[in-house]
Scaffold this motif. Structure first.
Motif, mmCIF file in Angstrom:
data_model
loop_
_atom_site.group_PDB
_atom_site.id
_atom_site.type_symbol
_atom_site.label_atom_id
_atom_site.label_comp_id
_atom_site.label_asym_id
_atom_site.label_seq_id
_atom_site.Cartn_x
_atom_site.Cartn_y
_atom_site.Cartn_z
ATOM 1 N N LYS A 1 0.859 -1.184 0.000
ATOM 2 C CA LYS A 1 0.000 0.000 0.000
ATOM 3 C C LYS A 1 0.894 1.232 0.000
ATOM 4 O O LYS A 1 1.735 1.393 0.872
ATOM 5 N N LEU A 2 0.745 2.077 -1.007
ATOM 6 C CA LEU A 2 1.586 3.263 -1.098
ATOM 7 C C LEU A 2 1.301 4.218 0.052
ATOM 8 O O LEU A 2 0.178 4.298 0.538
ATOM 9 N N THR A 3 2.308 4.957 0.488
ATOM 10 C CA THR A 3 2.172 5.732 1.718
ATOM 11 C C THR A 3 2.374 7.227 1.524
ATOM 12 O O THR A 3 2.754 7.920 2.451
ATOM 13 N N PHE B 1 7.873 15.291 4.879
ATOM 14 C CA PHE B 1 8.118 15.188 6.313
ATOM 15 C C PHE B 1 6.823 15.447 7.057
ATOM 16 O O PHE B 1 6.166 16.475 6.854
ATOM 17 N N VAL B 2 6.436 14.521 7.921
ATOM 18 C CA VAL B 2 5.205 14.655 8.705
ATOM 19 C C VAL B 2 5.577 14.822 10.174
ATOM 20 O O VAL B 2 6.156 13.910 10.783
ATOM 21 N N PRO B 3 5.297 15.989 10.781
ATOM 22 C CA PRO B 3 5.649 16.195 12.187
ATOM 23 C C PRO B 3 4.569 15.667 13.129
ATOM 24 O O PRO B 3 3.375 15.883 12.908
ATOM 25 N N ALA B 4 4.996 14.967 14.167
ATOM 26 C CA ALA B 4 4.080 14.503 15.210
ATOM 27 C C ALA B 4 4.453 15.193 16.515
ATOM 28 O O ALA B 4 5.497 15.827 16.628
ATOM 29 N N LYS B 5 3.584 15.088 17.513
ATOM 30 C CA LYS B 5 3.934 15.586 18.834
ATOM 31 C C LYS B 5 5.104 14.773 19.374
ATOM 32 O O LYS B 5 5.352 13.648 18.947
ATOM 33 N N MET C 1 2.000 7.138 12.095
ATOM 34 C CA MET C 1 2.389 6.084 11.159
ATOM 35 C C MET C 1 1.257 5.097 10.922
ATOM 36 O O MET C 1 0.977 4.712 9.784
ATOM 37 N N LEU C 2 0.598 4.697 12.002
ATOM 38 C CA LEU C 2 -0.501 3.744 11.873
ATOM 39 C C LEU C 2 -1.703 4.349 11.166
ATOM 40 O O LEU C 2 -2.375 3.687 10.371
ATOM 41 N N GLU C 3 -1.963 5.614 11.467
ATOM 42 C CA GLU C 3 -3.145 6.272 10.891
ATOM 43 C C GLU C 3 -3.012 6.472 9.390
ATOM 44 O O GLU C 3 -3.992 6.361 8.650
ATOM 45 N N HIS C 4 -1.777 6.744 8.934
ATOM 46 C CA HIS C 4 -1.592 7.077 7.519
ATOM 47 C C HIS C 4 -0.717 6.082 6.767
ATOM 48 O O HIS C 4 -0.352 6.321 5.611
ATOM 49 N N ASP C 5 -0.376 4.957 7.397
ATOM 50 C CA ASP C 5 0.412 3.898 6.752
ATOM 51 C C ASP C 5 1.809 4.339 6.337
ATOM 52 O O ASP C 5 2.312 3.938 5.281
#
Length: 235
Positions: free
Chosen positions: A117-119, A144-148, A158-162
Motif C-alpha cells: 500500500k503506497l504511503t 516530512f510529517v511532524p508529530a507531537k 504512522m498507523l493512521e496514515h500507513d
C-alpha cells in the motif's frame, strides 16, 4: 547483507541489551568492541550510554572501527557515531534511511492482507526534529510529517496514515514493516546493513543532512492561555 567485514564499538550503558545484542552481533559475524556490559542494579546509564556520547565517540576514534552505537538503559533508543567520530542522532539516521528506502522504492507498507500500500512517500518525525531534516527530505522528494514529541505520537501518525519510517531526534526509530516498537539493537543492525550494502562509509550517510542551530525553551503559560499563540501574528 554480509556483515563479516564490519568492526563496531558498542556502549551498552550497563542496560537491557548488554547480553542479547552482543550475542546477536557476534552470530552475524560482526566484530564488536563492547563497553559497559556489567550491570549491578545501580550503574545503568551511569556516565555512559546514549546520554554520554563521549564514551562511544572516543572508543570509535581509538579503535579504528567502522562505526559505534550507544544504547539507553532500556535499549529502545540508539545513537550512532560514524568512523570520523561524529555523532549521528535520530534525525540523521532517519535521513539516511529515507534515502535508502526511497532509492529502493520501499516507502510503502506491507501486510498479509494487502500486499503493498503506497504511503504518500513520507516519513514521520516530531516538532523537535531539526529543520535540516526537512530540508534534506525536500531535496530527495520525500515528505516530512511532524508529530507531537513522544514515540507513541510518532507511531500514531504512522498507523493512521500507513507510513513505515518514523523517528525521534533522541534515536527512537520505528520501522513499521518490521515492528511497532523502537528497538536499539534493530536500529543498529539497520545501520550496519546500510553500510555493509554500500560502497560508502557511515560518515557519507551522516552528512546527508546538515543540522541547523536549534534551541529548545520551555515557556510557562496559564492553562487558559495555552492556545494564545494561534492569535499571535508573528508566531
Amino acid at each position: 547483507a554480509d556483515f563479516s567485514n564490519l568492526k563496531i564499538a558498542v556502549d551498552f550503558g550497563n542496560g537491557a541489551s548488554y547480553k542479547i545484542a552482543r550475542k546477536l552481533f557476534g552470530e552475524l559475524g560482526i566484530e564488536v568492541i563492547s563497553l559497559n556490559t556489567a550491570p549491578d542494579g545501580k550503574n545503568i546509564n551511569l556516565n555512559c550510554g546514549s546520554t554520554n556520547m563521549e564514551v562511544i565517540r572516543q572508543a570509535v576514534l581509538e579503535n579504528d572501527v567502522d562505526m559505534g552505537f550507544s544504547f539507553d538503559g532500556d535499549a529502545d533508543r540508539c545513537l550512532a557515531v560514524d568512523e570520523k567520530g561524529n555523532i549521528m542522532d535520530g534525525d540523521h539516521i532517519l535521513a539516511a534511511m529515507a534515502k535508502s528506502y526511497k532509492e529502493k522504492d520501499e516507502l510503502k507498507l506491507c501486510s498479509l492482507l494487502i500486499w503493498f500500500k503506497l504511503t504518500n512517500n513520507a516519513v514521520v518525525g516530531t516538532v523537535m526534529s531539526n529543520i535540516g531534516l526537512k530540508k534534506y527530505l525536500d531535496s530527495i522528494d520525500v515528505d516530512f510529517v511532524p508529530a507531537k514529541v513522544g514515540d507513541r505520537f510518532v507511531l500514531e501518525q504512522m498507523l493512521e496514515h500507513d507510513y513505515i519510517l518514523g523517528a525521534e531526534q533522541s534515536g527512537h526509530m520505528i520501522f513499521l514493516n518490521d515492528s511497532t516498537t523502537g528497538d536499539g539493537t534493530f536500529t543498529a543492525l539497520k545501520i550496519c546493513e546500510l553500510v555493509a550494502s554500500s560502497i560508502n562509509n557511515l560518515s557519507y550517510f551522516n552528512e546527508l543532512m546538515v543540522s541547523y542551530p536549534q534551541v529548545l525553551v520551555n515557556a510557562k503559560v496559564k492553562l487558559e492561555n495555552r492556545n494564545a499563540y494561534a492569535q499571535d501574528k508573528e508566531i
